[in-house]
Write a protein that holds these residues in place. Structure first.
Motif, PDB file in Angstrom:
ATOM      1  N   ARG A 190       0.823  -1.215   0.000  1.00 21.43           N
ATOM      2  CA  ARG A 190       0.000   0.000   0.000  1.00 21.43           C
ATOM      3  C   ARG A 190       0.859   1.267   0.000  1.00 21.43           C
ATOM      4  NH1 ARG A 190      -3.078  -2.827   4.013  1.00 21.43           N
ATOM      5  NH2 ARG A 190      -5.117  -3.464   3.195  1.00 21.43           N
ATOM      6  N   ASN A 191       1.997   1.203   0.685  1.00 30.39           N
ATOM      7  CA  ASN A 191       2.751   2.417   0.978  1.00 30.39           C
ATOM      8  C   ASN A 191       3.928   2.699   0.060  1.00 30.39           C
ATOM      9  OD1 ASN A 191       1.384   3.508   3.375  1.00 30.39           O
ATOM     10  ND2 ASN A 191       1.971   1.581   4.323  1.00 30.39           N
ATOM     11  N   ILE A 192       4.467   1.696  -0.579  1.00 33.37           N
ATOM     12  CA  ILE A 192       5.659   1.904  -1.389  1.00 33.37           C
ATOM     13  C   ILE A 192       5.333   2.792  -2.589  1.00 33.37           C
ATOM     14  CG2 ILE A 192       5.268  -0.187  -2.737  1.00 33.37           C
ATOM     15  CD1 ILE A 192       8.251  -0.561  -2.885  1.00 33.37           C
ATOM     16  N   GLN A 193       6.275   3.650  -2.957  1.00 29.91           N
ATOM     17  CA  GLN A 193       6.061   4.493  -4.116  1.00 29.91           C
ATOM     18  C   GLN A 193       6.017   3.635  -5.385  1.00 29.91           C
ATOM     19  OE1 GLN A 193       8.608   4.650  -1.844  1.00 29.91           O
ATOM     20  NE2 GLN A 193      10.379   5.709  -2.751  1.00 29.91           N
ATOM     21  N   LEU A 194       5.152   4.009  -6.313  1.00 32.72           N
ATOM     22  CA  LEU A 194       4.951   3.209  -7.520  1.00 32.72           C
ATOM     23  C   LEU A 194       6.209   3.081  -8.361  1.00 32.72           C
ATOM     24  CD1 LEU A 194       1.426   4.106  -8.974  1.00 32.72           C
ATOM     25  CD2 LEU A 194       2.204   1.914  -8.078  1.00 32.72           C
ATOM     26  N   ASP A 195       7.079   4.071  -8.304  1.00 29.79           N
ATOM     27  CA  ASP A 195       8.274   4.014  -9.150  1.00 29.79           C
ATOM     28  C   ASP A 195       9.373   3.138  -8.560  1.00 29.79           C
ATOM     29  OD1 ASP A 195       9.178   5.615  -7.085  1.00 29.79           O
ATOM     30  OD2 ASP A 195       9.777   7.296  -8.363  1.00 29.79           O
ATOM     31  N   THR A 244       5.820  -2.175 -15.374  1.00 28.19           N
ATOM     32  CA  THR A 244       6.463  -2.417 -16.669  1.00 28.19           C
ATOM     33  C   THR A 244       7.562  -1.392 -16.921  1.00 28.19           C
ATOM     34  OG1 THR A 244       4.521  -3.477 -17.633  1.00 28.19           O
ATOM     35  CG2 THR A 244       6.089  -2.499 -19.163  1.00 28.19           C
ATOM     36  N   ASN A 245       7.266  -0.131 -16.711  1.00 29.21           N
ATOM     37  CA  ASN A 245       8.282   0.911 -16.885  1.00 29.21           C
ATOM     38  C   ASN A 245       9.456   0.702 -15.936  1.00 29.21           C
ATOM     39  OD1 ASN A 245       6.819   2.184 -18.897  1.00 29.21           O
ATOM     40  ND2 ASN A 245       5.881   3.663 -17.515  1.00 29.21           N
ATOM     41  N   ASN A 246       9.155   0.314 -14.704  1.00 30.85           N
ATOM     42  CA  ASN A 246      10.214   0.079 -13.725  1.00 30.85           C
ATOM     43  C   ASN A 246      11.137  -1.055 -14.166  1.00 30.85           C
ATOM     44  OD1 ASN A 246       9.052   2.065 -12.145  1.00 30.85           O
ATOM     45  ND2 ASN A 246       8.038   0.638 -10.754  1.00 30.85           N
ATOM     46  N   PHE A 247      10.559  -2.112 -14.710  1.00 31.03           N
ATOM     47  CA  PHE A 247      11.364  -3.239 -15.177  1.00 31.03           C
ATOM     48  C   PHE A 247      12.337  -2.792 -16.265  1.00 31.03           C
ATOM     49  CE2 PHE A 247      12.234  -6.793 -17.999  1.00 31.03           C
ATOM     50  CZ  PHE A 247      12.539  -7.824 -17.127  1.00 31.03           C
ATOM     51  N   PHE A 248      11.831  -2.090 -17.265  1.00 28.54           N
ATOM     52  CA  PHE A 248      12.699  -1.653 -18.360  1.00 28.54           C
ATOM     53  C   PHE A 248      13.742  -0.646 -17.886  1.00 28.54           C
ATOM     54  CE2 PHE A 248       9.200  -3.350 -20.990  1.00 28.54           C
ATOM     55  CZ  PHE A 248       9.944  -4.143 -21.843  1.00 28.54           C
ATOM     56  N   ASN A 249      13.381   0.197 -16.940  1.00 27.55           N
ATOM     57  CA  ASN A 249      14.348   1.167 -16.417  1.00 27.55           C
ATOM     58  C   ASN A 249      15.440   0.487 -15.605  1.00 27.55           C
ATOM     59  OD1 ASN A 249      13.051   3.366 -17.570  1.00 27.55           O
ATOM     60  ND2 ASN A 249      11.779   3.752 -15.770  1.00 27.55           N
ATOM     61  N   LEU A 250      15.050  -0.399 -14.693  1.00 30.49           N
ATOM     62  CA  LEU A 250      16.025  -1.064 -13.838  1.00 30.49           C
ATOM     63  C   LEU A 250      17.012  -1.890 -14.654  1.00 30.49           C
ATOM     64  CD1 LEU A 250      17.252  -2.104 -11.200  1.00 30.49           C
ATOM     65  CD2 LEU A 250      15.411  -3.814 -11.118  1.00 30.49           C
ATOM     66  N   LYS A 252      17.644  -1.753 -17.813  1.00 25.53           N
ATOM     67  CA  LYS A 252      18.219  -1.039 -18.965  1.00 25.53           C
ATOM     68  C   LYS A 252      17.860  -1.725 -20.275  1.00 25.53           C
ATOM     69  CE  LYS A 252      22.255   0.306 -16.154  1.00 25.53           C
ATOM     70  NZ  LYS A 252      22.160  -0.709 -15.073  1.00 25.53           N
ATOM     71  N   ILE A 253      16.586  -2.025 -20.431  1.00 27.67           N
ATOM     72  CA  ILE A 253      16.101  -2.684 -21.642  1.00 27.67           C
ATOM     73  C   ILE A 253      15.670  -1.627 -22.645  1.00 27.67           C
ATOM     74  CG2 ILE A 253      14.479  -4.353 -22.592  1.00 27.67           C
ATOM     75  CD1 ILE A 253      16.384  -5.531 -20.557  1.00 27.67           C
ATOM     76  N   SER A 254      16.176  -1.709 -23.849  1.00 26.91           N
ATOM     77  CA  SER A 254      15.798  -0.764 -24.915  1.00 26.91           C
ATOM     78  C   SER A 254      14.562  -1.261 -25.645  1.00 26.91           C
ATOM     79  CB  SER A 254      16.963  -0.602 -25.908  1.00 26.91           C
ATOM     80  OG  SER A 254      17.195  -1.822 -26.578  1.00 26.91           O
ATOM     81  N   LYS A 255      14.073  -0.474 -26.550  1.00 30.61           N
ATOM     82  CA  LYS A 255      12.852  -0.831 -27.276  1.00 30.61           C
ATOM     83  C   LYS A 255      13.034  -2.041 -28.177  1.00 30.61           C
ATOM     84  CE  LYS A 255      10.802   3.791 -27.208  1.00 30.61           C
ATOM     85  NZ  LYS A 255      10.314   4.946 -28.007  1.00 30.61           N
ATOM     86  N   ASN A 256      14.283  -2.379 -28.531  1.00 29.49           N
ATOM     87  CA  ASN A 256      14.494  -3.575 -29.342  1.00 29.49           C
ATOM     88  C   ASN A 256      14.597  -4.855 -28.519  1.00 29.49           C
ATOM     89  OD1 ASN A 256      17.035  -3.466 -28.192  1.00 29.49           O
ATOM     90  ND2 ASN A 256      18.115  -2.989 -30.101  1.00 29.49           N
ATOM     91  N   GLY A 257      14.386  -4.706 -27.191  1.00 26.70           N
ATOM     92  CA  GLY A 257      14.357  -5.878 -26.327  1.00 26.70           C
ATOM     93  C   GLY A 257      15.719  -6.350 -25.866  1.00 26.70           C
ATOM     94  N   LEU A 258      16.758  -5.530 -26.024  1.00 25.38           N
ATOM     95  CA  LEU A 258      18.106  -5.898 -25.600  1.00 25.38           C
ATOM     96  C   LEU A 258      18.590  -4.929 -24.528  1.00 25.38           C
ATOM     97  CD1 LEU A 258      19.745  -6.647 -29.062  1.00 25.38           C
ATOM     98  CD2 LEU A 258      18.785  -8.290 -27.460  1.00 25.38           C
ATOM     99  N   SER A 259      19.497  -5.405 -23.700  1.00 29.77           N
ATOM    100  CA  SER A 259      20.030  -4.529 -22.662  1.00 29.77           C
ATOM    101  C   SER A 259      20.976  -3.517 -23.271  1.00 29.77           C
ATOM    102  CB  SER A 259      20.772  -5.352 -21.599  1.00 29.77           C
ATOM    103  OG  SER A 259      21.821  -6.095 -22.166  1.00 29.77           O
TER     104      SER A 259
END
Length: 260
Positions: A190-195, A244-250, A252-259
């Motif tokens: 409940r309390n953790i920030q969404l990001d 989903t955004n957090n996963f790609f940010n953490l 370092k996944i680019s739009k082509n699906g590679l790190s």
């Protein structure tokens, strides 16, 4: 869409039904999954899964519960992580619940993983059970904050979550958050920030309600997101987009699906 940030699709019970599990993921809008390493002999199998399927990724590491292993060295782990579909080091950490006695070997293994993550510049996947104090201490001593990562299958207190977040870590919720008696964990959700939030299955383990007691699979991660949305009184899409955004940010996944 949803992402399963931690699963074990190479385990025999899941691997034999892989094609159907991938279909189930698609039907439940689970677009990607991270297949997590628990030992080095099986790592090539995980890497092959990631190479074969555009929406699967891999990590490399040795689980703290695995006693009879050749101890991995930081340079070895970093070298194995030098692959565009290998996006993390782990799972690693400490587990004082299952193992007893002198566990200095476990702490040294954890240190080697953190050093590998720093060498490879890839985030950590951390497992901690009945060992939060030592886990956080070693993270600080070894500079884990320089690469960040995720506290996987989180079951600790809000205080532990805050300390991990301060070191650039995300908190990942598994099916446990759907269990009726997981009151303290629900409060963290409940309390953790969404990001700073991720979701996972840890399949084949810990299936969420309404599948509790059955074999878990990545498609079920949707139910984890639904429970978190209910707890926070927000739309399911809010949880889907954030995690989903957090996963790609953490990772370092680019739009082509590679790190990157």
């Amino acid at each position: 869409m949803f992402i399963d940030s931690h699963c074990h699709l190479d385990f025999p019970d899941l691997a034999k039904d892989l094609d159907q599990l991938l279909v189930n993921m698609q039907e439940n809008q689970v677009t990607h999954a991270l297949c997590v390493s628990v030992n080095l002999p099986d790592f090539p199998r995980i890497r092959t899964l990631a190479e074969t399927h555009h929406n699967l990724f891999a990590s490399v590491g040795v689980h703290p519960d695995y006693e009879d292993q050749i101890e991995p060295q930081a340079h070895e782990l970093a070298e194995l992580a030098n692959h565009p579909k290998v996006i993390a080091i782990g799972e690693t950490g400490l587990d004082y619940f299952r193992l007893q006695g002198d566990l200095e070997w476990q702490r040294e293994r954890f240190r080697q993983h953190i050093r590998a993550a720093r060498k490879a510049n890839k985030p950590l996947i951390i497992h901690t059970r009945a060992a939060a104090e030592d886990t956080l201490r070693i993270m600080r001593e070894e500079g884990a904050d320089q690469v960040g990562g995720v506290m996987h299958c989180f079951t600790e207190s809000w205080e532990v979550a805050e300390q991990a977040i301060a070191m650039n870590f995300y908190i990942s919720f598994s099916g446990i958050v759907t269990f009726k008696n997981a009151l303290a964990l629900k409060e963290v959700a409940r309390n953790i920030q969404l990001d700073r939030m991720l979701i996972e299955t840890d399949s084949p383990y810990l299936a969420p309600v309404p599948f509790r007691g059955k074999q878990n699979q990545p498609a079920f991660v949707r139910h984890v997101a639904e429970e978190i949305a209910r707890l926070r009184a927000v739309e399911l899409n809010d949880i889907a987009v954030a995690t989903t955004n957090n996963f790609f940010n953490l990772f370092k996944i680019s739009k082509n699906g590679l790190s990157n």
